[in-house]
Enzyme design. Structure first.
Site, PDB file in Angstrom:
ATOM      1  CB  SER A   1      -0.925   0.013   1.204  1.00 19.45           C
ATOM      2  OG  SER A   1      -1.852  -1.025   1.054  1.00 19.45           O
TER       3      SER A   1
HETATM    4  C1  59J Z   1      -2.892  -7.750   3.527  1.00 20.00           C
HETATM    5  C2  59J Z   1      -1.904  -8.249   0.585  1.00 20.00           C
HETATM    6  C3  59J Z   1      -1.411  -9.857  -1.153  1.00 20.00           C
HETATM    7  C4  59J Z   1      -1.251  -9.828  -2.623  1.00 20.00           C
HETATM    8  C5  59J Z   1      -3.858  -8.728   3.274  1.00 20.00           C
HETATM    9  C6  59J Z   1      -2.304  -7.656   4.760  1.00 20.00           C
HETATM   10  C7  59J Z   1      -3.324  -8.370  -1.437  1.00 20.00           C
HETATM   11  C8  59J Z   1      -3.504  -8.889  -2.778  1.00 20.00           C
HETATM   12  C9  59J Z   1      -2.677 -10.294  -4.585  1.00 20.00           C
HETATM   13  C10 59J Z   1      -4.215  -9.609   4.273  1.00 20.00           C
HETATM   14  C11 59J Z   1      -2.682  -8.521   5.774  1.00 20.00           C
HETATM   15  C12 59J Z   1      -3.630  -9.502   5.518  1.00 20.00           C
HETATM   16  C13 59J Z   1      -2.019  -9.474  -5.647  1.00 20.00           C
HETATM   17  S1  59J Z   1      -4.134  -4.180   6.213  1.00 20.00           S
HETATM   18  O1  59J Z   1      -1.083  -2.540   3.051  1.00 20.00           O
HETATM   19  O2  59J Z   1      -4.216  -5.250   2.073  1.00 20.00           O
HETATM   20  O3  59J Z   1      -0.220  -1.211   7.059  1.00 20.00           O
HETATM   21  O4  59J Z   1      -1.273  -0.754   8.848  1.00 20.00           O
HETATM   22  O5  59J Z   1      -0.910  -8.632   1.136  1.00 20.00           O
HETATM   23  O6  59J Z   1      -4.168  -7.561  -0.985  1.00 20.00           O
HETATM   24  O7  59J Z   1      -4.507  -8.614  -3.437  1.00 20.00           O
HETATM   25  O8  59J Z   1      -3.993 -10.365   6.512  1.00 20.00           O
HETATM   26  N1  59J Z   1      -2.385  -2.370   5.919  1.00 20.00           N
HETATM   27  N2  59J Z   1      -2.679  -4.561   3.538  1.00 20.00           N
HETATM   28  N3  59J Z   1      -2.716  -7.300   1.133  1.00 20.00           N
HETATM   29  N4  59J Z   1      -2.246  -8.775  -0.668  1.00 20.00           N
HETATM   30  N5  59J Z   1      -2.503  -9.636  -3.296  1.00 20.00           N
HETATM   31  C14 59J Z   1      -3.513  -2.918   5.215  1.00 20.00           C
HETATM   32  C15 59J Z   1      -3.220  -3.246   3.773  1.00 20.00           C
HETATM   33  C16 59J Z   1      -2.233  -2.207   3.359  1.00 20.00           C
HETATM   34  C17 59J Z   1      -2.425  -1.953   7.185  1.00 20.00           C
HETATM   35  C18 59J Z   1      -3.590  -2.175   8.067  1.00 20.00           C
HETATM   36  C19 59J Z   1      -4.469  -3.343   7.748  1.00 20.00           C
HETATM   37  C20 59J Z   1      -3.219  -5.463   2.655  1.00 20.00           C
HETATM   38  C21 59J Z   1      -4.360  -0.896   8.055  1.00 20.00           C
HETATM   39  C22 59J Z   1      -2.474  -6.793   2.473  1.00 20.00           C
HETATM   40  C23 59J Z   1      -1.238  -1.264   7.742  1.00 20.00           C
HETATM   41  O9  59J Z   1      -2.636  -1.048   3.316  1.00 20.00           O
END
Ligand code: 59J
Length: 581
Positions: free
Chosen positions: A292
């Site tokens: 992200s």
């Molecule tokens: C995630 C991913 C993996 C790859 C998902 C993190 C995807 C995806 C396929 C599940 C933990 C989890 C291409 S989460 O970074 O969305 O930083 O404080 O790893 O989505 O589609 O159990 N970050 N993270 N996703 N994948 N593929 C959030 C988010 C992010 C946070 C928290 C909660 C994901 C706010 C991550 C942070 O923004």
């Protein structure tokens, strides 16, 4: 009879006589030739066989930090060598020699016997000149000393990956020592000596070529920040039971890397028991999906198209988006069914980001990612550095567009991510990266329009300061901006993403009154309480940014009014702001 035969064969006698005369003549000529005609040539040849050149090692250039603190220093040492052939004549001295060298007499005996006909073997390398002199004072025939230099790294593990090290012959093997080897090494000199047939030194004749010392090198890093970064990263790795990590601090205006640290690390002064994992300069040689943190770039691309402004709203309900058999998910639930663009960053909505990406197209995100250096060569040419990968599809499918927009399907290094955030911080101007101190402001390229960069800065400040923001990244007395990321790691062996191994990221900059420093924190596989970037990496960002701003004497831009008037002490400020941090 004689007379008769002589008379019978007079021509035979003359032939023999003539042959003898010819032979005498040939020998005489040869003697004359050797002694008179070729005399100088032959003396030269003889001398060449006993007059030898031995190298004089050149002093290797000093490596310092940006303020002249020594990071790699060459100190003179004595190396002892032996003519093992010569030593065979004085076997009675061997025990004495072994004691003086601090070696096991049996081991030395075996070595000297096994190499009895070698004219040059090392006895011990890199003694202090005093230690070396003690052995030479024994005057054992066949034992000699040469002066060499040895590298010492005063900051040890703190600068290990950055500085690298040299091998026993003083050649760069890793890091800056390798990258700038030619600059640092200098040119060895030559000394002419006369040695006898067995290689014994008879006479030191003259220095035929002086050694040319290597040149000094001032790195971009600030040792104080390097210590700070290393300490905070190490603590976080221990606290979170993480496997590894890296941290980079950049000066966004000059492109200088002010600190670059990795865990685990090693002591370059004692390289026994080194494991490869310790030696990895992860910030430059490990690539990963930025997750992200990428949304900061994708959002900039959206604003740049002119089709989107921060207050525009996107429906993110119900937190999932179906693309054929592929589901995009938001991990944390948003407050409502719609989010504005800032809200998408604050809640880190993969669904919201994807919908914007479908509107602007993958190509526009690709273009900007490329401009800010993601998956592109850095130009640093650091040994082992990786470029990563930024795919440009001929036709962007929806899944590819979506995953790129929220940080998957591309791979970057920590350094590249820091560079990208430095561009946002520097009002859209990209300055080349440098590991060397920059004394003249380099030329910048405007890769994002200034107003767009400033808008993103404000949105990323909200990511930290808004009520539901990443409060752990806040820095007392300053306004800062940034973005967290939590990325599932690609699983080893099986296809796809691992169920429970994560990479926790935070990338940010400050102070917002005039952004000067960009910091990226990457923590690999935290295994204790949590793993979210906002939980694991954001506090490291906060501590390192706080320390950096103070060490660099940056004026606070977030003091409560009463303290702004009389510039109160930092302790009071921490208290005043502590409720959120
Ligand atoms: C995630 C991913 C993996 C790859 C998902 C993190 C995807 C995806 C396929 C599940 C933990 C989890 C291409 S989460 O970074 O969305 O930083 O404080 O790893 O989505 O589609 O159990 N970050 N993270 N996703 N994948 N593929 C959030 C988010 C992010 C946070 C928290 C909660 C994901 C706010 C991550 C942070 O923004």
């Amino acid at each position: 009879m004689m007379k008769l035969e002589g008379a019978l064969y007079p021509w035979r006698f003359r032939v023999v006589l003539g042959l003898l005369a010819l032979m005498v003549g040939a020998i005489t000529w040869r003697i004359f030739d050797l002694q008179v005609v070729d005399r100088d040539f032959l003396i030269g040849q003889g001398d060449a066989r006993s007059l030898r050149h031995i190298p004089i090692p050149a002093h290797r250039g000093l490596i310092t930090d940006r303020n002249g603190e020594p990071l790699a220093v060459s100190t003179p040492v004595t190396t002892l060598w032996a003519n093992a052939k010569e030593l065979q004549a004085v076997k009675n001295k061997w025990p004495e020699l072994a004691t003086a060298l601090g070696q096991d007499p049996k081991v030395l005996n075996e070595r000297l016997e096994a190499q009895a006909n070698k004219e040059f073997i090392y006895l011990v390398r890199g003694l202090t000149p005093e230690q070396g002199q003690l052995v030479l004072n024994l005057k054992i025939p066949g034992v000699y000393g040469i002066e060499e230099f040895r590298r010492f790294y005063p900051a040890g593990e703190t600068t290990a990956h950055m500085v690298g090290f040299t091998d026993i012959d003083d050649h760069g093997r890793e890091g800056v020592e390798l990258a700038y080897d030619e600059w640092l090494a200098g040119v060895p000199g030559k000394r002419q000596v006369i040695k006898d047939r067995r290689g014994r030194l008879i006479k030191d004749v003259q220095v035929t070529k002086n050694a040319k010392a290597g040149k000094p090198l001032a790195l971009s890093i600030d040792l104080r920040l390097q210590y700070l970064a290393n300490r905070e990263l190490r603590n976080a790795i221990i606290e979170n039971g993480a496997k590894a990590g890296s941290l980079v601090i950049m000066d966004v205006k000059t492109g200088e890397i002010l600190a670059m640290v990795n865990q685990p690390t090693y002591n370059p002064n004692n390289r026994r028991n080194l494991q490869p994992a310790m030696m990895r300069n992860r910030a430059m040689i490990d690539v990963f999906e930025p997750g992200s943190t990428m949304k900061a770039i994708s959002m900039s691309a959206a604003l740049e198209t002119g089709r989107w402004k921060p207050s525009d709203k996107v429906e993110v309900y119900p937190g999932t988006l179906q693309l054929g058999k592929y589901t995009i998910r938001d991990v944390s639930r948003s407050e409502g069914p719609v989010l504005d663009l800032t809200g998408i960053l604050i809640n880190s909505s993969n669904v919201g980001m994807s919908k914007i990406a479908f509107d602007i197209g993958g190509e526009s995100i690709y273009q900007l990612a490329q401009k800010v250096g993601l998956g592109q060569p850095t130009g640093l040419d650091f040994p082992g550095e990786r470029v990563g990968n930024l795919p440009n599809y001929r036709k962007w499918r929806k899944a590819e567009t979506a995953t790129l927009s929220y940080g998957y399907g591309l791979s970057v290094t920590t350094i590249q991510l820091a560079h990208a955030f430095a561009v946002l911080a520097n009002n859209g101007r990209k300055v080349p990266l440098s590991l060397i101190r920059v004394d003249e402001a380099p030329k910048a390229a405007q890769v994002i329009p200034e107003n767009i960069a400033k808008t993103i800065q404000g949105m990323l400040q909200q990511v930290i300061e808004a009520p539901r923001g990443v409060f752990r990244a806040q820095v007392p007395a300053y306004h800062v901006a940034g973005k967290s990321g939590t990325a599932r790691k690609v699983s080893v062996g099986t296809k796809g993403y691992a169920e429970n191994s994560y990479r926790s990221l935070f990338a940010g900059f400050g102070p917002m009154s005039d952004p000067r420093y960009a910091i990226v924190v990457v923590i690999d596989e935290p295994s204790k309480a949590g793993y979210f970037g906002g939980l694991v990496s954001a506090p490291v960002f906060s501590k390192v940014m706080s320390g950096t701003l103070r060490l660099m004497n940056i004026t606070p831009d977030n003091l409560p009014p009463t303290q702004q008037a009389n510039a109160g002490p930092p302790a009071a400020v921490i208290k005043a702001n502590g409720g959120r941090g």
